[in-house]
Each structure stands twice: as structure tokens, then as C-alpha cells.
Design a protein around this motif. Structure first.
Motif, short mmCIF file in Angstrom:
data_model
loop_
_atom_site.label_atom_id
_atom_site.label_comp_id
_atom_site.label_asym_id
_atom_site.label_seq_id
_atom_site.Cartn_x
_atom_site.Cartn_y
_atom_site.Cartn_z
N GLN A 273 5.08 2.00 -7.22
CA GLN A 273 5.70 0.87 -6.51
C GLN A 273 4.71 0.13 -5.63
O GLN A 273 5.09 -0.82 -4.94
CB GLN A 273 6.86 1.37 -5.66
CG GLN A 273 7.94 2.13 -6.42
CD GLN A 273 8.47 1.37 -7.62
OE1 GLN A 273 8.29 1.76 -8.75
NE2 GLN A 273 9.11 0.23 -7.34
N ALA A 274 3.44 0.50 -5.63
CA ALA A 274 2.47 -0.08 -4.69
C ALA A 274 1.39 -0.88 -5.41
O ALA A 274 0.95 -0.52 -6.51
CB ALA A 274 1.81 1.03 -3.86
N GLU A 275 0.95 -1.97 -4.77
CA GLU A 275 -0.17 -2.74 -5.28
C GLU A 275 -1.48 -1.97 -5.13
O GLU A 275 -2.37 -2.07 -5.97
CB GLU A 275 -0.27 -4.07 -4.53
CG GLU A 275 0.90 -5.01 -4.76
CD GLU A 275 0.79 -6.27 -3.94
OE1 GLU A 275 -0.30 -6.52 -3.36
OE2 GLU A 275 1.78 -7.01 -3.87
N MET A 276 -1.61 -1.22 -4.04
CA MET A 276 -2.82 -0.43 -3.78
C MET A 276 -2.42 0.99 -3.44
O MET A 276 -1.55 1.21 -2.61
CB MET A 276 -3.63 -1.03 -2.62
CG MET A 276 -4.85 -0.20 -2.23
SD MET A 276 -5.74 -0.86 -0.78
CE MET A 276 -6.47 -2.31 -1.53
N VAL A 277 -3.08 1.97 -4.08
CA VAL A 277 -2.80 3.38 -3.83
C VAL A 277 -3.99 3.99 -3.10
O VAL A 277 -5.13 3.92 -3.58
CB VAL A 277 -2.52 4.14 -5.14
CG1 VAL A 277 -2.41 5.64 -4.87
CG2 VAL A 277 -1.25 3.61 -5.79
N ILE A 278 -3.72 4.59 -1.95
CA ILE A 278 -4.75 5.19 -1.11
C ILE A 278 -4.46 6.68 -0.98
O ILE A 278 -3.42 7.07 -0.45
CB ILE A 278 -4.78 4.51 0.27
CG1 ILE A 278 -5.02 3.02 0.10
CG2 ILE A 278 -5.85 5.16 1.17
CD1 ILE A 278 -4.64 2.19 1.31
N VAL A 279 -5.36 7.50 -1.48
CA VAL A 279 -5.19 8.96 -1.46
C VAL A 279 -5.91 9.52 -0.24
O VAL A 279 -7.05 9.16 0.05
CB VAL A 279 -5.73 9.60 -2.75
CG1 VAL A 279 -5.76 11.11 -2.63
CG2 VAL A 279 -4.88 9.17 -3.94
N LEU A 280 -5.25 10.41 0.49
CA LEU A 280 -5.83 11.06 1.66
C LEU A 280 -6.00 12.54 1.33
O LEU A 280 -5.03 13.23 1.03
CB LEU A 280 -4.92 10.91 2.88
CG LEU A 280 -4.38 9.51 3.21
CD1 LEU A 280 -3.65 9.52 4.54
CD2 LEU A 280 -5.49 8.48 3.22
N ALA A 281 -7.26 13.03 1.40
CA ALA A 281 -7.53 14.41 1.00
C ALA A 281 -8.74 14.94 1.77
O ALA A 281 -9.84 14.40 1.62
CB ALA A 281 -7.79 14.51 -0.50
N ASP A 282 -8.56 16.00 2.56
CA ASP A 282 -9.72 16.59 3.22
C ASP A 282 -10.53 17.39 2.20
O ASP A 282 -10.07 17.64 1.07
CB ASP A 282 -9.29 17.46 4.40
CG ASP A 282 -8.52 18.70 3.97
OD1 ASP A 282 -9.16 19.65 3.51
OD2 ASP A 282 -7.28 18.70 4.09
N HIS A 283 -11.75 17.78 2.58
CA HIS A 283 -12.68 18.37 1.62
C HIS A 283 -12.16 19.65 0.98
O HIS A 283 -12.57 20.00 -0.13
CB HIS A 283 -14.02 18.65 2.30
CG HIS A 283 -13.96 19.74 3.34
ND1 HIS A 283 -13.53 19.52 4.63
CD2 HIS A 283 -14.26 21.06 3.25
CE1 HIS A 283 -13.58 20.67 5.29
NE2 HIS A 283 -14.02 21.61 4.49
N LYS B 65 0.84 -1.20 0.00
CA LYS B 65 0.00 0.00 0.00
C LYS B 65 0.87 1.26 0.00
O LYS B 65 1.91 1.29 0.67
CB LYS B 65 -0.92 0.02 1.22
CG LYS B 65 -1.86 -1.17 1.34
CD LYS B 65 -2.67 -1.11 2.63
CE LYS B 65 -3.61 -2.31 2.73
NZ LYS B 65 -2.93 -3.51 3.24
N ALA B 66 0.42 2.28 -0.72
CA ALA B 66 1.04 3.61 -0.66
C ALA B 66 -0.03 4.61 -0.24
O ALA B 66 -1.14 4.62 -0.79
CB ALA B 66 1.63 4.00 -2.01
N PHE B 67 0.30 5.45 0.73
CA PHE B 67 -0.62 6.48 1.23
C PHE B 67 -0.11 7.84 0.76
O PHE B 67 1.00 8.25 1.11
CB PHE B 67 -0.69 6.42 2.75
CG PHE B 67 -1.31 5.14 3.27
CD1 PHE B 67 -2.67 5.06 3.52
CD2 PHE B 67 -0.53 4.02 3.47
CE1 PHE B 67 -3.25 3.89 3.99
CE2 PHE B 67 -1.10 2.83 3.93
CZ PHE B 67 -2.46 2.77 4.19
N ILE B 68 -0.93 8.51 -0.03
CA ILE B 68 -0.50 9.70 -0.76
C ILE B 68 -1.40 10.88 -0.42
O ILE B 68 -2.63 10.80 -0.54
CB ILE B 68 -0.54 9.45 -2.29
CG1 ILE B 68 0.27 8.20 -2.66
CG2 ILE B 68 -0.06 10.68 -3.04
CD1 ILE B 68 1.75 8.31 -2.37
N GLY B 69 -0.80 11.99 -0.01
CA GLY B 69 -1.52 13.24 0.19
C GLY B 69 -1.45 14.09 -1.06
O GLY B 69 -0.62 13.86 -1.95
#
Length: 259
Positions: free
Chosen positions: A196-206, A167-171
Motif C-alpha cells: 500500500q506504500a509508494e516507498m518501503v523503508i525497512v528498519l533492521a539492526d545488525h 511511506k511504510a516503515f517495516i521491521g
């Protein structure tokens, strides 16, 4: 069926699948949505789950660890809720990438998976995670951005090429239908992290929705999940469904309004 019995069955389901929806609780146990919500609220009060809008996730195991140092960067309550939900997606043994955004830093502070390996270019996240004995840290080396305390440059991108993670956590600086944007030097690093990640998770407030930053570093074909603090507009939700991007929202208010 008593509530305690139903709650145990809900936990059994979460142990097997990691998540459950309100609809599944209603269908499996023949109860109303209000009853299902009350069950989840009670489980959350016992720190057994992390509620999302529409269901719940099983959090990663929590362990005892030393008190943190005072944080160098203070993040908003909204970002903390996003970070807490993101950390709940990390499973035991995962190898993950955390970028240098403040929202992803909040994820680092809530991270308790035992054990897991974290690759990051953020000095703040590495400092936070150094207090957690079971988390192994790979701090990338490069040019130091002194104000925001992260490293960037060709050496960081080259080093990332040698890692493959779950997993990659991206802002982000901005979120539109055209893609994700940020500062150009940060964006180049984020793009490589996503590759480089199997799963990409984006973190973004409104506040990031509808904004275009200087440099577009990815389109939506690269994203699997986005976590935000409020439901996006109906148009944006339709867009995410079309592009198979799962939207997760922390359940902090039953009466949240859409953007």
C-alpha cells in the motif's frame, strides 16, 4: 569562507533537497572531508540535522508536546538511532504506515512531522503518538496479540487495502539476500503494508542480518531503503546496489566497522 557562512549554505541545500552528502559539501565548497564532517557535527549539535554515514538529512520539524508516558517496551540504543533516522524521512503532510516492531516503535517516538497521518497495528506506537496533537492516528482493528500488543488477522489486511500512503516503515525478524522474514501472522500484515506504500523503508539492526525467520514475507524488489546501525558486509552492499536499495546508517561513530 567562514564556517558559519558554509553551514548556512549547507542548510539552504538541505531545505531544497532534504539531504546532502559529504562529497557534495567537499565539491560545492572546496573543503576537505574532515572540514565537511566538522560542519555536520556542529549542525547536529544544534539539532538542525540528522547525520548519516556519508552525509546528513534534514529532520522533520520539531514541535513542543507533552511528556510521554513511561514506555511499555524498552528498545536498545541501536534501535533508537535507527528510529530517529527513520523519523527524519517523514515530511510534513505525509501519510505513513508503521508496523508493530520495536524498532519501528522507536521511529514513532521520534516522529514530529506537523501534521502527518499514521496507520498502525501497534498498540504501543499508537499510545506513544497519542501524546502528539498534530499526528492523526488510524489504529487498525483485529485479533490482539496480548504479549506484544499488536493486532493481526484478516480484518487488518482487509482494512489496509483501503489506504494508500507515501511511506511504510517495516521491521523484520531476519534479513538475507533471499528476502525479509518474520513470524507468519506478522509477516502477512507486513506484506500488505508494503503493497500500500509508494516507498518501503525497512528498519533492521545488525543482529537481523544473516538470519532466516519462520516466514518470508517479501523479497528485495519491494524495498526502497534499509536503515541499519552498522554498514553491512561488502557482499551485502553490492547486493543492495544491484537491487537499487538505498542503505542509510546513523552517524554515531566515525570508526564504525562493517559487519
Amino acid at each position: 569562507m567562514y564556517q558559519e557562512e558554509r553551514m548556512q549554505l549547507i542548510m539552504d541545500h538541505l531545505t531544497n533537497s532534504g539531504r546532502i552528502s559529504i562529497e557534495e559539501i567537499c565539491n560545492n565548497f572546496e573543503v576537505s572531508r574532515d572540514t565537511a564532517r566538522r560542519d555536520l557535527i556542529k549542525l547536529e549539535e544544534q539539532d538542525l540535522i540528522v547525520r548519516t554515514r556519508g552525509g546528513a538529512l534534514l529532520p522533520s520539524p520539531i514541535q513542543e508536546f507533552k511528556n510521554y508516558k513511561d514506555r511499555l517496551v524498552i528498545v536498545s540504543d541501536e534501535k533508537k538511532q535507527i528510529g530517529k533516522l527513520a523519523a527524519a524521512l517523514v515530511r510534513k503532510g505525509d501519510r505513513i504506515i508503521l508496523d508493530s516492531s520495536t524498532t519501528v516503535q522507536a521511529c514513532a517516538e521520534f516522529l514530529h512531522a506537523d501534521p502527518c497521518t499514521v496507520i498502525t497495528n501497534s498498540i504501543n506506537s499508537a499510545d506513544s503518538l497519542s501524546e502528539k496533537d498534530s499526528i492523526h492516528i488510524r489504529l487498525l482493528g483485529g485479533i490482539l496479540h496480548k504479549e506484544h500488543r499488536y493486532v493481526y488477522g484478516a480484518s487488518v489486511i482487509e482494512a489496509l487495502s483501503n489506504y494508500y500512503v507515501e511511506k511504510a516503515f517495516i521491521g523484520v525478524g531476519g534479513v538475507t539476500k533471499d528476502g525479509l522474514s518474520s513470524d507468519d501472522e506478522e509477516g502477512k500484515v507486513k506484506r500488505k503494508m508494503m503493497e500500500q506504500a509508494e516507498m518501503v523503508i525497512v528498519l533492521a539492526d545488525h543482529s537481523k542480518f544473516g538470519r532466516n525467520y519462520f516466514y518470508r514475507f517479501a523479497d528485495w524488489s519491494k524495498v526502497d531503503v534499509i536503515i541499519t546501525d552498522q554498514l553491512p558486509s561488502a557482499s551485502m552492499m553490492d547486493f543492495f546496489e544491484k537491487h537499487q536499495v538505498e542503505v542509510l546508517v546513523p552517524e554515531t561513530n566515525e570508526d564504525q566497522e562493517v559487519l
